[in-house]
Design an enzyme around this catalytic site. Sequence first.
Site, PDB file in Angstrom:
ATOM      1  N   GLY A  59      18.622 -31.453  92.141  1.00  0.00           N
ATOM      2  CA  GLY A  59      19.168 -31.643  90.801  1.00  0.00           C
ATOM      3  C   GLY A  59      17.837 -31.850  89.785  1.00  0.00           C
ATOM      4  CD  GLU A  60      16.285 -36.212  89.418  1.00  0.00           C
ATOM      5  OE1 GLU A  60      15.685 -36.851  88.214  1.00  0.00           O
ATOM      6  OE2 GLU A  60      17.276 -36.962  90.283  1.00  0.00           O
ATOM      7  CB  ILE A 120      21.252 -24.509  99.959  1.00  0.00           C
ATOM      8  CG1 ILE A 120      19.583 -24.428  99.734  1.00  0.00           C
ATOM      9  CG2 ILE A 120      22.098 -24.077  98.787  1.00  0.00           C
ATOM     10  CD1 ILE A 120      19.148 -25.580  98.646  1.00  0.00           C
ATOM     11  N   GLY A 180      28.555 -32.058  86.513  1.00  0.00           N
ATOM     12  CA  GLY A 180      28.150 -30.666  86.271  1.00  0.00           C
ATOM     13  C   GLY A 180      27.313 -29.913  87.365  1.00  0.00           C
ATOM     14  CG  PHE A 225      20.469 -34.213  81.768  1.00  0.00           C
ATOM     15  CD1 PHE A 225      20.456 -33.184  82.815  1.00  0.00           C
ATOM     16  CD2 PHE A 225      21.341 -34.164  80.573  1.00  0.00           C
ATOM     17  CE1 PHE A 225      21.282 -32.247  82.765  1.00  0.00           C
ATOM     18  CE2 PHE A 225      22.136 -32.855  80.623  1.00  0.00           C
ATOM     19  CZ  PHE A 225      22.186 -31.887  81.458  1.00  0.00           C
ATOM     20  CB  THR A 282      26.574 -25.767  92.993  1.00  0.00           C
ATOM     21  OG1 THR A 282      26.312 -26.062  94.271  1.00  0.00           O
ATOM     22  CG2 THR A 282      28.166 -25.477  92.471  1.00  0.00           C
TER      23      THR A 282
END
Lengths: 732, 337
Positions: free
Chosen positions: A698-699, A623, A470, A243, A628
């Site tokens: 991711g964010e 995507i 992850g 993170f 995931t």
Amino acid sequence: MTDTLFPAATGTMGQPERRYEAREKVTGSAAYASDVKLARTAHAYLVTSSIGRGRLQSFDLTAARALPGVIDILTHETIGDEIRQTPSIYGGGYMADTLRPLGSAEIAHWGQPVAMVVAETYEAAREAANLVVVSYAAEVAPVAGMGSSVATGQALDPMGFAVGDFDTAYRTANVTVDANYTTPAQHQNPMELFATQCVWEAGRLTVHEPSQYVNNVKFGLAAQLGLDPSRIRVISTYVGGAFGAKGFLTHRTALVAVAARRIGRPVKLVPTRAQGFTVSGYRAETRHHVQLAATQDGRLTALRHEGWEVTSRADTVAMGAVSMTARLYACPNITARVNVVAADRSTPGFMRAPGEMPYAFAMETALDELAHKLQMDPVALRRVNDTQTEPVGGLPYTSRSLMLCFDTAAAAFGWQGRPSEPATMRDGDWQVGWGCATAFYPTHAGNSAARVRLSADGRVHVESAGHELGQGMYTMMAQVAAEELGVPIAQVTVALGDTDLPPAVVAGGSSSTASVAPAIMAACDAIRRRLGIATGVPADVMPAMEASGLGTIEEFTEVRAHGTAPDSLRGLYRGMALPAGGVHLPDRVQFALGAQFVEVRVHRRTREIRVPRVIGAFAAGRIINPRTAHGQLVGGMIWGIGSALHEHSEIDTRNASYINANLADYLVPVNADVADVQAIMVEEEDRLVNRAGVKGVGEIGVVGVAAAISNAIFHATGIRVRDLPIRIEHLM
Amino acid sequence: MRPFQYLQPATLADVIVAQREAPSAVPATFLAGGTTLIDLMKLGVMQPERVVDLRLAGSDFAQIRFDGATLRLGAFARMAEVADHPVVAASFPVIAQSLSLAASPQLRNMATLGGNVLQRTRCAYFRDPTWAACNKRTPGSGCAAVDGANRQHAVLGTSSQCIATYHGDFAQALMALDASVVLGGPAGTRTIPFAALHRLPGNTPHVETTLHPGEIILDFVIPAGPWASRSLYLKIRDRQSYEYAVASAAVAVAMNGDVVADARIALGGLAAVPWRAHEAEAILRDAVLDEATATRAAEASFAAAVPQSHNAFKIALGRDTLVRALLQAASMEVRHD
Ligand SMILES: Cc1cc2nc3c(=O)[nH]c(=O)nc-3n(C[C@H](O)[C@H](O)[C@H](O)COP(=O)(O)OP(=O)(O)OC[C@H]3O[C@@H](n4cnc5c(N)ncnc54)[C@H](O)[C@@H]3O)c2cc1C
Ligand code: SF4
């Protein structure tokens, strides 16, 4: 994948393939950095400063040294100058901050490592650390944070900009909003702690450390220790959450390396959860002043966003996301400024959606305030101001599906018919409110290399020093190679997270897939070229492979990302591949966009806030793996709930310390706080951003949730809360 | 963690012998589930020289027994077992709820009832020995919380020496139900009201209980009564699970139609010790339980409240919590058998 609108794809990419390393993780056989067993390991424990500003006067190490099992104690007095002063990443170096590890008697912040004990066991090291007596001279009280010192903030002029004439437009506007917002300090708190193990063998150093950028650690350490980088290997096979906290070199790594060299044995350090609060960077507290003006029908005529961020005295770090909030909506008159307030704190850094989360909270709440003043639906307000051209430089968006996201999410949420007046919806003793906000995240990519080996038996091996945090990197890279070469995914193996592999970009800025997938695609092109097959499109290469009679074909390729400097490929081989893109391109802007809708409930007596529903729709290009991606988006939205209601690193101003540096008192959402969270992936094709068409997920899930929640709380209660986290006492 | 002597006597008699034969005058520290003790030992807050593990010796005191008139809960029963016990859940809901709303499943599987009532405060300054000033940890050193971060601190029962909150949930249920506690020690066995177990901080915040040196909690004895089945625990917190109460109320009410025959109330997360709200009970007795009386009762409970710099909201929140709990209790469907 019932909540996925993304259509079933035909190739391997686009399939919800199962996680590549699922079995290892579920059975516990996946070895994280601290799980790696090295013979004769000695254990280290940090002693950290209990004052916020001052000097070390003396150490009394007598009792600690006398403890059975203690091998060595490093302090600034005993370590000599084994570690060199090197610049931080903000100064063109590798470090997360510019302080030298155990570099002097100066105390720059609470929690600064002042000594490290090395002993036969972890317990002995911890006990000895407790016995180290540190005397401090603390003559001046530390500046703990923003306090009321906003006035003394320092403007960062290069981050500011203006177009049109804000002042006149604002002064003469029909409807205006003028409000201040704040967000607190927050810490990433990945499950896996900041472990480091170092072992020297024949003058070569191997580092096991969870990292978002193994080559940053390698080249940074080489500079700190004055070593040839070729003698350092950094391994980070799995990372238990990062993170942003594991992006850049921290003090601990060189200390462990030096300790291991001094005692001639492997040394292992696992700082405690509390120490983790100052081991790496964090999200610093921010303040915002937003002014908006609009015509009666909601068209923005003036927009001003000024931000203040806390930084350390040693480093000027600012996320400055006005560069994004000012570019989201059509508006002719814009002013943006960023300021920093230097405090006696450790250097802030990156935390998932570093600037986007706080700056979006301010801007998207202000827009809701504007919608309310205009008596306009908040979705309609975004529609009126939607644009395919960013208003600051007039550059085109490569693709922008914001309103499609809003319409998709609004329909799934059942937004239609929402009463516009606040405090009108009730369910028994609970006040109910609905709110929404825009989610955005700049699309980045960085230079990366990959090696792909195709064997005659149809097996494919992919190598790149990208990182599995992850997020599903192993799985997605296997999918890319499988589709490109037309082999079943079960035949693909992937190696990541090791400096012996072809170098890749830092796993930051949601750029990993967008950066490494094109490198793998290019390597597959090279294989096809060797086989005389057309490049640029996926193809089943096996017939040609068989015909060629070759045993294996191995290709190495490097790819330079759009927006990086022509000579930047050299940086790839020096641990300096940083993402480019977003709003920093000469020809265009690149964003993933989304719309977040939430329902909140506030108890009419006791004012607890509950979030029974969150629905986000996101358009983020291609995507590669909806499974995931779903995990990233839903996980991000849960982070968003935490950013709005829970996460808050509480500071005692007397020594600028964090007093809730543990997971019982630093709250994050638990399962009971997370009810119905849905992520919808809106189909979007963007062939410009990068060859893989990937924008990164991711964010973005974090962004906008806090504003949507504060907007929903206003809708439920009529109370506008402009400070995070929003808690019971704000609604009494 | 400092080195310490560790003993695990097999029986309670052995525990007493072990203490008598102790090499030093310092009384032993007991270990039950360890979720408070080991945590504080790792932080260097508790530094016992001798730890006497009661898990073997206490195994006779781990039962849950109900004879229709009294509920006996062994001090070594795990929180989870008691929370899940069907009789406790049906006849003493406030007990089951106070336990199941506490901590996390993992902790509830480890922690014992005896250890639970003796858990120490979460005051951040108490838990971090690098703060010199903490009268509870180091008598006479001062109180870092008064001028520090004290949102979680108490508004009832504090003193100028210590403003820490007693955070346990289960103790509030015991307070409300007029429980007593059976103690065993070198001088034999005695029973005291649970309300007499904890001491207000006053000038000696480091002395938290009235236990004699070497005394062990063996049993909690809870009388059944018409109020016990109409009882509940309402816990208000910033997140929905795995957090201490910002404010809580344990209420047990016996109703005679709309009229309160008897009410027993304890407040959690708000006071220095487990806190019985006698003033509120007096107002409720023989009154019609409606919003107005509930509000009057709640106001009376906080008449003497003293806020700190960051927690003034807890007075209003405590009142609202109690009102909500009382009205919820009044509307409970209760089985009469
Ligand atoms: C993260 C976290 C969250 C928590 N959340 C909550 C919560 O929400 N609500 C809540 O109520 N509690 C909460 N707790 C506290 C938890 O419930 C207590 O730690 C636990 O109940 C203590 O029981 P134990 O058996 O582990 O006690 P131990 O740690 O073994 O002992 C605690 C103390 O009691 C003494 N002792 C133990 N048994 C006896 C006995 N029979 N006679 C005499 N002395 C004895 C010990 O010497 C020690 O001083 C939380 C704890 C943690 C770590
Ligand atoms: S409130 Fe009590 S426990 Fe907390 S610092 Fe003050 S004296 Fe210590």
